[in-house]
Design an enzyme around this catalytic site. Structure first.
Site, PDB file in Angstrom:
ATOM      1  N   THR A  20      -0.481   5.919  -5.283  1.00  0.00           N
ATOM      2  CA  THR A  20      -1.347   6.055  -4.091  1.00  0.00           C
ATOM      3  C   THR A  20      -1.015   5.045  -2.985  1.00  0.00           C
ATOM      4  O   THR A  20      -1.793   4.887  -2.053  1.00  0.00           O
ATOM      5  CB  THR A  20      -2.838   5.889  -4.477  1.00  0.00           C
ATOM      6  OG1 THR A  20      -3.035   4.577  -5.016  1.00  0.00           O
ATOM      7  CG2 THR A  20      -3.280   6.929  -5.484  1.00  0.00           C
ATOM      8  N   TRP A  21       0.127   4.380  -3.074  1.00  0.00           N
ATOM      9  CA  TRP A  21       0.482   3.404  -2.038  1.00  0.00           C
ATOM     10  C   TRP A  21       0.780   4.157  -0.737  1.00  0.00           C
ATOM     11  O   TRP A  21       1.591   5.088  -0.737  1.00  0.00           O
ATOM     12  CB  TRP A  21       1.701   2.611  -2.487  1.00  0.00           C
ATOM     13  CG  TRP A  21       1.958   1.368  -1.703  1.00  0.00           C
ATOM     14  CD1 TRP A  21       1.085   0.675  -0.930  1.00  0.00           C
ATOM     15  CD2 TRP A  21       3.208   0.658  -1.640  1.00  0.00           C
ATOM     16  NE1 TRP A  21       1.697  -0.434  -0.383  1.00  0.00           N
ATOM     17  CE2 TRP A  21       3.001  -0.469  -0.804  1.00  0.00           C
ATOM     18  CE3 TRP A  21       4.462   0.852  -2.207  1.00  0.00           C
ATOM     19  CZ2 TRP A  21       4.010  -1.383  -0.526  1.00  0.00           C
ATOM     20  CZ3 TRP A  21       5.473  -0.056  -1.939  1.00  0.00           C
ATOM     21  CH2 TRP A  21       5.243  -1.170  -1.103  1.00  0.00           C
ATOM     22  N   ASP A  47      -2.711   5.858 -10.233  1.00  0.00           N
ATOM     23  CA  ASP A  47      -2.451   4.436 -10.035  1.00  0.00           C
ATOM     24  C   ASP A  47      -2.845   4.020  -8.629  1.00  0.00           C
ATOM     25  O   ASP A  47      -2.387   4.613  -7.652  1.00  0.00           O
ATOM     26  CB  ASP A  47      -0.951   4.153 -10.225  1.00  0.00           C
ATOM     27  CG  ASP A  47      -0.638   2.692  -9.957  1.00  0.00           C
ATOM     28  OD1 ASP A  47      -0.945   1.861 -10.829  1.00  0.00           O
ATOM     29  OD2 ASP A  47      -0.135   2.370  -8.852  1.00  0.00           O
ATOM     30  N   TYR A  52      -3.735  -1.557  -1.588  1.00  0.00           N
ATOM     31  CA  TYR A  52      -3.276  -0.381  -0.856  1.00  0.00           C
ATOM     32  C   TYR A  52      -4.271  -0.015   0.255  1.00  0.00           C
ATOM     33  O   TYR A  52      -5.407   0.385  -0.008  1.00  0.00           O
ATOM     34  CB  TYR A  52      -3.071   0.811  -1.801  1.00  0.00           C
ATOM     35  CG  TYR A  52      -2.040   0.559  -2.898  1.00  0.00           C
ATOM     36  CD1 TYR A  52      -1.139  -0.513  -2.821  1.00  0.00           C
ATOM     37  CD2 TYR A  52      -1.977   1.373  -4.007  1.00  0.00           C
ATOM     38  CE1 TYR A  52      -0.201  -0.745  -3.818  1.00  0.00           C
ATOM     39  CE2 TYR A  52      -1.030   1.152  -5.014  1.00  0.00           C
ATOM     40  CZ  TYR A  52      -0.158   0.081  -4.909  1.00  0.00           C
ATOM     41  OH  TYR A  52       0.765  -0.144  -5.906  1.00  0.00           O
ATOM     42  N   GLN A 162       4.010  -2.604 -15.248  1.00  0.00           N
ATOM     43  CA  GLN A 162       4.404  -1.633 -14.226  1.00  0.00           C
ATOM     44  C   GLN A 162       5.515  -2.240 -13.382  1.00  0.00           C
ATOM     45  O   GLN A 162       5.328  -3.305 -12.784  1.00  0.00           O
ATOM     46  CB  GLN A 162       3.184  -1.283 -13.362  1.00  0.00           C
ATOM     47  CG  GLN A 162       3.453  -0.096 -12.470  1.00  0.00           C
ATOM     48  CD  GLN A 162       2.289   0.240 -11.549  1.00  0.00           C
ATOM     49  OE1 GLN A 162       2.396   0.106 -10.344  1.00  0.00           O
ATOM     50  NE2 GLN A 162       1.189   0.667 -12.115  1.00  0.00           N
ATOM     51  N   TYR A 190       7.327   2.432 -11.339  1.00  0.00           N
ATOM     52  CA  TYR A 190       6.834   2.652  -9.969  1.00  0.00           C
ATOM     53  C   TYR A 190       7.990   2.942  -9.030  1.00  0.00           C
ATOM     54  O   TYR A 190       9.142   2.659  -9.356  1.00  0.00           O
ATOM     55  CB  TYR A 190       5.929   1.519  -9.502  1.00  0.00           C
ATOM     56  CG  TYR A 190       6.519   0.190  -9.076  1.00  0.00           C
ATOM     57  CD1 TYR A 190       7.346   0.068  -7.952  1.00  0.00           C
ATOM     58  CD2 TYR A 190       6.178  -0.980  -9.746  1.00  0.00           C
ATOM     59  CE1 TYR A 190       7.828  -1.157  -7.529  1.00  0.00           C
ATOM     60  CE2 TYR A 190       6.659  -2.219  -9.333  1.00  0.00           C
ATOM     61  CZ  TYR A 190       7.488  -2.297  -8.228  1.00  0.00           C
ATOM     62  OH  TYR A 190       7.963  -3.511  -7.810  1.00  0.00           O
TER      63      TYR A 190
HETATM   64  N1  LIG Z   1       3.087  -2.400  -8.948  1.00  0.00           N
HETATM   65  C1  LIG Z   1       3.754  -2.470  -7.822  1.00  0.00           C
HETATM   66  O1  LIG Z   1       4.125  -3.545  -7.340  1.00  0.00           O
HETATM   67  C2  LIG Z   1       4.080  -1.183  -7.108  1.00  0.00           C
HETATM   68  C3  LIG Z   1       5.033  -1.189  -6.069  1.00  0.00           C
HETATM   69  C4  LIG Z   1       5.338   0.036  -5.460  1.00  0.00           C
HETATM   70  C5  LIG Z   1       4.698   1.200  -5.874  1.00  0.00           C
HETATM   71  N2  LIG Z   1       3.752   1.159  -6.858  1.00  0.00           N
HETATM   72  C6  LIG Z   1       3.049   2.391  -7.297  1.00  0.00           C
HETATM   73  O2  LIG Z   1       4.005   3.412  -7.547  1.00  0.00           O
HETATM   74  C7  LIG Z   1       3.707   4.538  -6.744  1.00  0.00           C
HETATM   75  C8  LIG Z   1       4.960   5.310  -6.387  1.00  0.00           C
HETATM   76  O3  LIG Z   1       5.875   4.519  -5.666  1.00  0.00           O
HETATM   77  P1  LIG Z   1       6.102   4.647  -4.088  1.00  0.00           P
HETATM   78  O4  LIG Z   1       4.897   5.185  -3.433  1.00  0.00           O
HETATM   79  O5  LIG Z   1       6.602   3.312  -3.657  1.00  0.00           O
HETATM   80  O6  LIG Z   1       7.321   5.629  -3.897  1.00  0.00           O
HETATM   81  P2  LIG Z   1       7.885   6.951  -4.587  1.00  0.00           P
HETATM   82  O7  LIG Z   1       6.853   7.611  -5.424  1.00  0.00           O
HETATM   83  O8  LIG Z   1       9.179   6.554  -5.185  1.00  0.00           O
HETATM   84  O9  LIG Z   1       8.212   7.822  -3.311  1.00  0.00           O
HETATM   85  C9  LIG Z   1       7.201   8.283  -2.459  1.00  0.00           C
HETATM   86  C10 LIG Z   1       7.876   9.094  -1.374  1.00  0.00           C
HETATM   87  O10 LIG Z   1       8.431  10.275  -1.966  1.00  0.00           O
HETATM   88  C11 LIG Z   1       7.932  11.401  -1.261  1.00  0.00           C
HETATM   89  N3  LIG Z   1       7.729  12.501  -2.190  1.00  0.00           N
HETATM   90  C12 LIG Z   1       6.943  12.505  -3.294  1.00  0.00           C
HETATM   91  N4  LIG Z   1       7.022  13.679  -3.916  1.00  0.00           N
HETATM   92  C13 LIG Z   1       7.845  14.450  -3.180  1.00  0.00           C
HETATM   93  C14 LIG Z   1       8.331  15.767  -3.311  1.00  0.00           C
HETATM   94  N5  LIG Z   1       7.990  16.531  -4.354  1.00  0.00           N
HETATM   95  N6  LIG Z   1       9.196  16.243  -2.357  1.00  0.00           N
HETATM   96  C15 LIG Z   1       9.570  15.470  -1.318  1.00  0.00           C
HETATM   97  N7  LIG Z   1       9.141  14.196  -1.144  1.00  0.00           N
HETATM   98  C16 LIG Z   1       8.293  13.697  -2.068  1.00  0.00           C
HETATM   99  C17 LIG Z   1       6.635  10.966  -0.656  1.00  0.00           C
HETATM  100  O11 LIG Z   1       6.392  11.766   0.458  1.00  0.00           O
HETATM  101  P3  LIG Z   1       4.904  12.274   0.820  1.00  0.00           P
HETATM  102  O12 LIG Z   1       4.066  11.038   0.857  1.00  0.00           O
HETATM  103  O13 LIG Z   1       5.107  12.956   2.121  1.00  0.00           O
HETATM  104  O14 LIG Z   1       4.481  13.227  -0.264  1.00  0.00           O
HETATM  105  C18 LIG Z   1       6.937   9.531  -0.284  1.00  0.00           C
HETATM  106  O15 LIG Z   1       7.642   9.462   0.931  1.00  0.00           O
HETATM  107  C19 LIG Z   1       2.990   3.926  -5.538  1.00  0.00           C
HETATM  108  O16 LIG Z   1       2.347   4.879  -4.750  1.00  0.00           O
HETATM  109  C20 LIG Z   1       2.104   2.936  -6.226  1.00  0.00           C
HETATM  110  O17 LIG Z   1       0.978   3.572  -6.801  1.00  0.00           O
HETATM  111  C21 LIG Z   1       3.456  -0.012  -7.504  1.00  0.00           C
END
Ligand SMILES: NC(=O)c1ccc[n+]([C@@H]2O[C@H](COP(=O)([O-])OP(=O)(O)OC[C@H]3O[C@@H](n4cnc5c(N)ncnc54)[C@H](OP(=O)(O)O)[C@@H]3O)[C@@H](O)[C@H]2O)c1
Length: 281
Positions: A20-21, A47, A52, A162, A190
């Protein structure tokens, strides 16, 4: 959607969940619809974090899961600067209020900060005794940090770590993943799509993903997600801001890749040398 026991909690959790970031950056009704679509399709692991959108992502999650709390495996995180003994308790109450629930399934320390780990662990254990969290874990912990918190808390206390894990960032496979598997700690991947930098169709690796996707009747992103969760210890939490993306990601949960396909992806995206420190986003 394939589910597996989430470490010692024994709760069956979907291998593909929902991040959900930056969810609050888009249109709120669409973001809520995306999370609900994900839930409908079995992506029950949600998550979030107090960080966020300074709480706005938690509020969107609260709206999305209203009336459906029992379906959800809900995870949030305390910021390191709040992770004192008292600060953690207060931060958890604020997250619960924004999420409109009385409990979290897992509460994580977002990354290691200045507060002594003993204090954060003490607060987590208190929250668990009070029924406000089912379990607790950490995020962005490298092996020395894991050793330290394990020495403080003991066996069977840290439920998950994570960490950053995607096809072009496989550093955890050198030491963090083996440590977690040896200690029964779940690994949650993540940024499984590289935080928006997914391998393009014209790259060498992107072509490999495309060919495997065509053979499987799947998409390159589904193939990538399935590769990341190929080990029973690993779950992934892609973030999607619209229902179409959520649906595509959820379908990865049923995909089966052959050993030959896994080996091909492994060669196309080699894990590289062990870095000095754990990479983070
Ligand atoms: N613990 C930590 O320090 C930490 C750090 C980073 C992230 N996180 C967690 O991990 C989660 C995921 O990582 P993230 O948000 O950094 O990046 P990610 O999930 O690797 O990538 C998200 C990107 O991918 C795109 N996307 C997702 N599904 C898609 C699909 N089916 N087709 C085309 N594009 C798609 C999204 O676009 P749209 O938004 O347009 O769908 C967004 O631009 C976060 O949201 C957060 O909850 C945790």
């Amino acid at each position: 959607m394939v589910q597996r026991p989430f470490g010692f909690t024994k709760r069956k959790v979907a291998v593909i969940g929902q991040g959900t970031w930056y969810l609050e950056d888009g249109d709120p009704p669409t973001a809520i619809a995306a999370l609900r679509q994900g839930l409908d399709l079995g992506m029950t692991h949600i998550d979030t974090a107090e960080m966020y959108g300074a709480g706005r992502a938690e509020e969107l999650v609260g709206a999305a899961i209203a009336g459906r709390r029992d379906e959800v495996f809900l995870v949030s995180k305390v910021l390191p600067e709040h992770a004192s003994r008292r600060g953690t308790l207060v931060a958890c109450e604020r997250s619960l209020a924004r999420l409109r629930t009385d409990r979290l399934d897992v509460y994580l320390l977002h990354w290691r900060g200045e507060h002594p780990l003993e204090d954060t662990v003490g607060a987590f254990e208190q929250l668990q005794r009070e029924g406000k969290i089912l379990a607790w874990g950490v995020s962005n912990f490298d092996v020395p940090d894991l050793d330290e918190i394990h020495a403080i808390a003991g066996d069977g206390r840290v439920v998950c770590n994570q960490v950053l894990y995607h096809l072009r960032e496989r550093a955890i496979e050198h030491a963090v993943l083996p440590w977690c598997e040896a200690h029964g700690v779940v690994v949650v991947a993540y940024s499984p799509f590289g935080h928006g930098r997914f391998p393009g169709p014209r790259t060498k690796g992107g072509r490999v993903l495309h060919e495997i996707a065509v053979a499987q009747g799947a998409t390159p992103r589904q193939v990538a997600l399935r590769f990341l969760v190929r080990r029973p210890s690993v779950f992934a939490i892609p973030k999607a801001s619209n229902p179409e993306h959520a649906a595509e990601n959820a379908a990865a949960g049923d995909l089966q890749l052959t050993d030959a396909e896994l080996a091909r992806i492994d060669r196309a995206f080699p894990r590289g040398p062990r870095p000095r420190a754990l990479p983070t986003l």
